[in-house]
Design a protein around this motif. Structure first.
Motif, PDB file in Angstrom:
ATOM      1  N   GLN A 219       0.034  -5.729  10.912  1.00 37.91           N
ATOM      2  CA  GLN A 219       0.137  -6.665   9.878  1.00 37.91           C
ATOM      3  C   GLN A 219       1.642  -6.060   9.955  1.00 37.91           C
ATOM      4  OE1 GLN A 219      -1.714  -5.003   6.796  1.00 37.91           O
ATOM      5  NE2 GLN A 219      -1.059  -6.771   4.705  1.00 37.91           N
ATOM      6  N   GLU A 220       2.953  -7.260   9.465  1.00 41.88           N
ATOM      7  CA  GLU A 220       4.007  -7.507   9.309  1.00 41.88           C
ATOM      8  C   GLU A 220       4.589  -8.411   7.497  1.00 41.88           C
ATOM      9  OE1 GLU A 220       6.652  -9.363  11.583  1.00 41.88           O
ATOM     10  OE2 GLU A 220       4.653 -10.165  12.401  1.00 41.88           O
ATOM     11  N   GLY A 221       5.647  -7.631   7.342  1.00 40.88           N
ATOM     12  CA  GLY A 221       5.959  -8.859   5.537  1.00 40.88           C
ATOM     13  C   GLY A 221       6.789  -7.827   4.914  1.00 40.88           C
ATOM     14  N   ASP A 222       6.779  -8.002   4.117  1.00 38.54           N
ATOM     15  CA  ASP A 222       8.164  -6.813   2.911  1.00 38.54           C
ATOM     16  C   ASP A 222       7.020  -6.084   1.795  1.00 38.54           C
ATOM     17  OD1 ASP A 222       6.923  -8.128   0.562  1.00 38.54           O
ATOM     18  OD2 ASP A 222       8.445  -9.593   0.488  1.00 38.54           O
ATOM     19  N   ALA A 223       7.617  -5.039   2.052  1.00 40.32           N
ATOM     20  CA  ALA A 223       6.513  -3.851   1.188  1.00 40.32           C
ATOM     21  C   ALA A 223       5.196  -4.248   0.002  1.00 40.32           C
ATOM     22  CB  ALA A 223       7.435  -2.587   0.416  1.00 40.32           C
ATOM     23  N   ALA A 224       6.145  -5.733  -0.554  1.00 38.16           N
ATOM     24  CA  ALA A 224       5.005  -5.374  -1.733  1.00 38.16           C
ATOM     25  C   ALA A 224       3.630  -6.221  -1.457  1.00 38.16           C
ATOM     26  CB  ALA A 224       5.948  -6.268  -2.731  1.00 38.16           C
ATOM     27  N   THR A 225       4.412  -7.229  -0.059  1.00 36.57           N
ATOM     28  CA  THR A 225       2.819  -8.295   0.630  1.00 36.57           C
ATOM     29  C   THR A 225       2.003  -6.970   1.544  1.00 36.57           C
ATOM     30  OG1 THR A 225       4.963  -9.779   0.999  1.00 36.57           O
ATOM     31  CG2 THR A 225       2.029  -9.547   2.184  1.00 36.57           C
ATOM     32  N   VAL A 226       2.635  -5.690   2.446  1.00 32.33           N
ATOM     33  CA  VAL A 226       1.623  -5.163   3.113  1.00 32.33           C
ATOM     34  C   VAL A 226       0.746  -3.980   1.788  1.00 32.33           C
ATOM     35  CG1 VAL A 226       2.325  -2.799   4.666  1.00 32.33           C
ATOM     36  CG2 VAL A 226       3.718  -5.162   4.918  1.00 32.33           C
ATOM     37  N   THR A 227       1.638  -3.462   1.029  1.00 31.50           N
ATOM     38  CA  THR A 227       1.295  -2.724   0.547  1.00 31.50           C
ATOM     39  C   THR A 227      -0.450  -3.066  -0.931  1.00 31.50           C
ATOM     40  OG1 THR A 227       2.365  -3.015  -1.709  1.00 31.50           O
ATOM     41  CG2 THR A 227       3.026  -0.829   0.185  1.00 31.50           C
ATOM     42  N   ALA A 228       0.037  -4.675  -1.277  1.00 34.32           N
ATOM     43  CA  ALA A 228      -0.955  -5.083  -2.119  1.00 34.32           C
ATOM     44  C   ALA A 228      -2.054  -5.588  -1.146  1.00 34.32           C
ATOM     45  CB  ALA A 228      -0.020  -6.471  -2.577  1.00 34.32           C
ATOM     46  N   ARG A 229      -2.114  -6.021   0.216  1.00 35.51           N
ATOM     47  CA  ARG A 229      -2.899  -6.316   0.967  1.00 35.51           C
ATOM     48  C   ARG A 229      -2.869  -6.005   2.228  1.00 35.51           C
ATOM     49  NH1 ARG A 229      -4.175 -12.404  -0.413  1.00 35.51           N
ATOM     50  NH2 ARG A 229      -4.329 -13.439  -2.202  1.00 35.51           N
ATOM     51  N   PRO A 230      -4.038  -4.374   2.792  1.00 38.22           N
ATOM     52  CA  PRO A 230      -3.560  -3.759   3.285  1.00 38.22           C
ATOM     53  C   PRO A 230      -4.870  -4.491   4.514  1.00 38.22           C
ATOM     54  CG  PRO A 230      -4.403  -2.644   1.893  1.00 38.22           C
ATOM     55  CD  PRO A 230      -3.862  -3.788   1.169  1.00 38.22           C
ATOM     56  N   ARG A 231      -4.857  -4.625   5.353  1.00 44.67           N
ATOM     57  CA  ARG A 231      -5.242  -5.777   6.869  1.00 44.67           C
ATOM     58  C   ARG A 231      -5.643  -4.061   7.475  1.00 44.67           C
ATOM     59  NH1 ARG A 231      -5.111 -10.290   5.149  1.00 44.67           N
ATOM     60  NH2 ARG A 231      -6.491 -10.871   6.450  1.00 44.67           N
ATOM     61  N   THR A 232      -5.940  -2.805   7.530  1.00 44.00           N
ATOM     62  CA  THR A 232      -6.602  -2.347   8.540  1.00 44.00           C
ATOM     63  C   THR A 232      -6.466  -0.746   7.875  1.00 44.00           C
ATOM     64  OG1 THR A 232      -4.613  -0.501   9.589  1.00 44.00           O
ATOM     65  CG2 THR A 232      -5.141  -3.623  10.939  1.00 44.00           C
ATOM     66  N   ASP A 233      -7.424   0.014   8.157  1.00 43.00           N
ATOM     67  CA  ASP A 233      -7.630   1.468   7.488  1.00 43.00           C
ATOM     68  C   ASP A 233      -5.989   2.334   7.817  1.00 43.00           C
ATOM     69  OD1 ASP A 233     -10.205   1.027   6.773  1.00 43.00           O
ATOM     70  OD2 ASP A 233     -11.323   1.646   8.440  1.00 43.00           O
ATOM     71  N   TYR A 234      -5.313   1.782   8.899  1.00 43.09           N
ATOM     72  CA  TYR A 234      -4.266   2.592   8.672  1.00 43.09           C
ATOM     73  C   TYR A 234      -3.494   2.013   8.167  1.00 43.09           C
ATOM     74  CZ  TYR A 234       0.290   3.877  10.429  1.00 43.09           C
ATOM     75  OH  TYR A 234       1.851   4.448  10.383  1.00 43.09           O
ATOM     76  N   VAL A 235      -3.718   1.064   7.509  1.00 41.45           N
ATOM     77  CA  VAL A 235      -2.053   0.554   6.363  1.00 41.45           C
ATOM     78  C   VAL A 235      -3.122   1.011   5.282  1.00 41.45           C
ATOM     79  CG1 VAL A 235      -1.073  -1.307   5.341  1.00 41.45           C
ATOM     80  CG2 VAL A 235      -1.502  -1.547   7.527  1.00 41.45           C
ATOM     81  N   ALA A 236      -3.590   0.854   5.025  1.00 38.64           N
ATOM     82  CA  ALA A 236      -4.755   1.266   3.472  1.00 38.64           C
ATOM     83  C   ALA A 236      -4.380   2.935   3.433  1.00 38.64           C
ATOM     84  CB  ALA A 236      -6.325   1.044   3.558  1.00 38.64           C
ATOM     85  N   ARG A 237      -4.414   3.411   3.946  1.00 41.12           N
ATOM     86  CA  ARG A 237      -3.964   4.991   4.073  1.00 41.12           C
ATOM     87  C   ARG A 237      -2.802   5.407   3.862  1.00 41.12           C
ATOM     88  NH1 ARG A 237      -8.494   5.623   8.369  1.00 41.12           N
ATOM     89  NH2 ARG A 237      -6.057   5.919   9.730  1.00 41.12           N
ATOM     90  N   LEU A 238      -1.932   4.575   4.613  1.00 37.27           N
ATOM     91  CA  LEU A 238      -0.179   4.972   4.466  1.00 37.27           C
ATOM     92  C   LEU A 238      -0.255   4.304   3.022  1.00 37.27           C
ATOM     93  CD1 LEU A 238       1.894   4.740   7.249  1.00 37.27           C
ATOM     94  CD2 LEU A 238       1.840   2.621   6.985  1.00 37.27           C
ATOM     95  N   VAL A 239      -0.579   3.389   2.533  1.00 39.68           N
ATOM     96  CA  VAL A 239      -0.144   2.761   1.154  1.00 39.68           C
ATOM     97  C   VAL A 239      -1.019   3.764   0.269  1.00 39.68           C
ATOM     98  CG1 VAL A 239       0.470   0.959   1.685  1.00 39.68           C
ATOM     99  CG2 VAL A 239      -1.816   0.872   1.074  1.00 39.68           C
ATOM    100  N   GLY A 240      -2.396   4.357   0.433  1.00 43.25           N
ATOM    101  CA  GLY A 240      -2.968   5.478  -0.664  1.00 43.25           C
ATOM    102  C   GLY A 240      -3.893   4.213  -1.362  1.00 43.25           C
TER     103      GLY A 240
END
Length: 354
Positions: A219-240
């Motif tokens: 996944q890649e993008g600006d912070a708003a995009t990544v935090t609003a739509r996580p696409r893996t468990d790791y990213v989801a945990r990263l943004v809470g």
């Protein structure tokens, strides 16, 4: 749109591990590489620095190929227009702060007087004029980090590489140094690549996030995009966030056998459902009334999380719930405890998985 200052496809093969990461960075842009341990972040940084030859792909900086295996083209580290700040800073222990910073300009051909003048200018910029004659062992962690940054920037690099630059600092020093680092990155005209495990470092310092897992960009993008739509468990945990993948049919998403979640959005096909741990309510028995999404769960762990308590739950889906200490006491929450979890449809966020 102008061409990126850094244009790379970083392919490194080591045993059974294969790293394959496309990466572009514009002049003045800060890109953060994030990912779990073993994802390949540091390997990518070492390849950009010339410390790890590519197996395939290319590293092109400001129109010049620095590493291109198919053309047998490779530029050694010392001849690349880059600055590097390592996690442990790697200052020369026998040199003063001034001479550490002057090392880069000297290596690039400046005479001693010019190199020291440049070093003094950079020590002034990072607020360490009074520490110019001190050796690394006489500096605090934050001061050493600033000397390392000054040393990297003193050569006016086209590419600045930062490998966990704040990881060695305590919490208070980290806060102050992060703000200082942000100021210098904002003023840096070249491209910057930051490797970090800390989501706050990435969100504060970077213009764009690139998430790497298993040697690939997921996944890649600006912070708003990544935090609003996580696409893996790791990213989801990263943004809470709690994140689950399922199949959508209108305003429902089947995320597990026997568990269908009502969601606010209308979707069809493969979809993600995300919701905050604070949106998960816990009950001793099956709740009546408004929550449409309820399921039985078992407590597997309870730990402090800020002012609240984070409860890890197992069941049809694994989720984290944030509740007050009073709720933990009232419900007598402990590993093995059976509870019911509930999330309102309005508290969920569903979006396509493709």
């Amino acid at each position: 749109m102008s061409a990126p200052l850094l244009d790379a496809r970083i392919v490194v093969e080591r045993g059974t591990f294969r790293l394959d990461v496309p990466l572009t960075v514009a002049a003045g842009e800060v890109v953060a590489l994030l990912g779990p341990n073993g994802a390949g972040k540091t390997t990518a940084l070492r390849a950009l620095a010339g410390l790890q030859p590519l197996s395939a792909g290319h590293v092109t900086l400001d129109g010049t190929d620095l590493d291109r295996p198919d053309r047998r083209s490779w530029t050694p580290t010392e001849r690349r227009p880059i600055g590097v700040v390592f996690q442990d800073y790697l200052l020369f222990p026998h040199l003063t702060a001034r001479d550490n910073v002057a090392f880069g300009p000297r290596r690039h051909g400046a005479d001693r007087r010019t190199a020291r003048r440049v070093a003094d200018e950079w020590l002034t910029r990072v607020g360490l004029t009074a520490y110019a004659t001190r050796r690394p062992r006489q500096l605090s962690g934050g001061q050493a980090q600033r000397v390392a940054l000054a040393r990297a920037l003193a050569v006016a690099p086209a590419l600045l590489l930062l490998d966990e630059p704040l990881a060695a600092l305590d919490a208070r020093t980290r806060l102050d140094t992060r703000a200082e680092l942000q100021r210098h990155l904002d003023a840096h005209a070249g491209a910057t690549v930051l490797v970090t495990h800390d989501p706050l470092d990435a969100l504060v310092l970077a213009d764009r996030l690139v998430i790497v897992e298993g040697g690939r960009v997921v996944q890649e993008g600006d912070a708003a995009t990544v935090t609003a739509r996580p696409r893996t468990d790791y990213v989801a945990r990263l943004v809470g966030l709690n994140l689950h993948r399922g199949h959508a049919d209108g305003h429902t998403v089947r995320v597990a056998d026997g568990l269908v979640l009502a969601v606010a959005e209308k979707l069809d096909g493969d979809a993600f459902v995300a919701f905050r741990p604070a949106a998960v309510a816990l009950h001793p028995g099956r709740p009546d009334g408004s929550p449409r999404n309820t399921w039985p769960a078992t407590v597997v762990g309870v730990q402090r999380h800020g002012d609240n308590m984070r409860v890890q739950l197992d069941g049809p889906i694994g989720v984290a719930a944030d509740v007050t200490p009073a709720a933990v006491a009232q419900l007598r929450l402990a590993p093995g405890q059976a509870v019911w979890a509930a999330v309102k449809a309005a508290e969920t966020h569903a979006y396509p998985a493709t």
